[in-house]
Enzyme design. Structure first.
Site, PDB file in Angstrom:
ATOM      1  N   GLU A 118       0.864  -1.179   0.000  1.00  8.87           N
ATOM      2  CA  GLU A 118       0.000   0.000   0.000  1.00  8.87           C
ATOM      3  C   GLU A 118       0.902   1.231   0.000  1.00  8.87           C
ATOM      4  OE1 GLU A 118      -0.319  -2.238   2.614  1.00  8.87           O
ATOM      5  OE2 GLU A 118      -2.127  -3.301   1.992  1.00  8.87           O
ATOM      6  N   TYR A 130       7.928   1.938  -7.523  1.00  9.82           N
ATOM      7  CA  TYR A 130       7.251   0.629  -7.589  1.00  9.82           C
ATOM      8  C   TYR A 130       6.875   0.270  -9.034  1.00  9.82           C
ATOM      9  CZ  TYR A 130       7.021   1.259  -2.542  1.00  9.82           C
ATOM     10  OH  TYR A 130       7.361   1.461  -1.225  1.00  9.82           O
TER      11      TYR A 130
END
Ligand code: COA
Length: 172
Positions: A118, A130
């Protein structure tokens, strides 16, 4: 010695209890609600179920310091990134990328096949990192962060690809 001749050496290795003061300081500098030192201690002690690593920079002057840390939880074949932080002043040098890639390789060695995390909706730097690793946005968790009531973006990496991770761990 001129600045450009300084031989800074980066080492990536598992976190130990003697790193905890520095790890907690890096975390404090990175997050509005940092993890307390005891939380990192707990993760180190869980051993089998978490991967806790640091990046350590050895300067030519002899000083050695922790400049980044990561904790990943292993749940069955899933690697869940709990926290990742690079010390301000050391960002933008691929340290976060290398640390994440190396620890995901370690997770794969220990049985993980996929990864998830998250990230705050406003955290564009982390999301870019990411995405570079291959994570994709798959959902939103409303009001996930109790300190700021911000939503979390849920990102997953469907298949840990060793070849790709090895390249990213080299800074590619
Ligand atoms: C997010 C964080 C870990 C990135 O670490 P870093 O070492 O500075 O990042 P890297 O140098 O390894 O960057 C690798 C890639 O990530 C992306 N990236 C990193 N920082 C970025 C920024 N500020 N803006 C845009 N993209 C960025 C880029 O794609 C970059 O690749 P490139 O250099 O080829 O363009 C660091 O900024 C940090 O500690 N932030 C505070 C804590 C945090 O947000 N942690 C993540 C919580 S989910």
């Amino acid at each position: 010695m001129p600045e450009n001749q300084k031989q800074a050496q980066l080492i990536f290795r598992p976190m130990t209890t003697s790193d905890l003061d520095q790890v907690a300081a890096v975390d404090r500098a990175a997050f509005p609600t940092p993890w307390p030192k005891d939380a990192f201690l707990y993760e180190i002690k869980r051993g089998r179920n978490s991967v806790c690593w640091v990046a350590e920079q050895a300067e030519s002057g002899g000083e050695i310091q922790v400049v980044a840390s990561i904790v990943i939880w292993l749940v069955l074949d899933e690697a869940h990134i709990g926290t990742l932080a690079v010390k301000p002043g050391y960002r933008g040098q691929k340290i976060g990328q290398k640390l994440l890639a190396l620890t995901l390789i370690e997770c794969q060695r220990r049985g993980a096949r996929q990864a998830l995390l998250e990230v705050r909706q406003s955290n564009h730097a982390a999301q870019a990192l990411y995405r570079k690793l291959g994570f994709e946005t798959v959902g939103l968790r409303k009001d996930y962060y109790k300190d700021t009531h911000e939503d979390a973006i849920l990102m997953t990496l469907e298949r840990l690809n060793l070849e790709n991770l090895a390249q990213l761990a080299q800074g590619g």
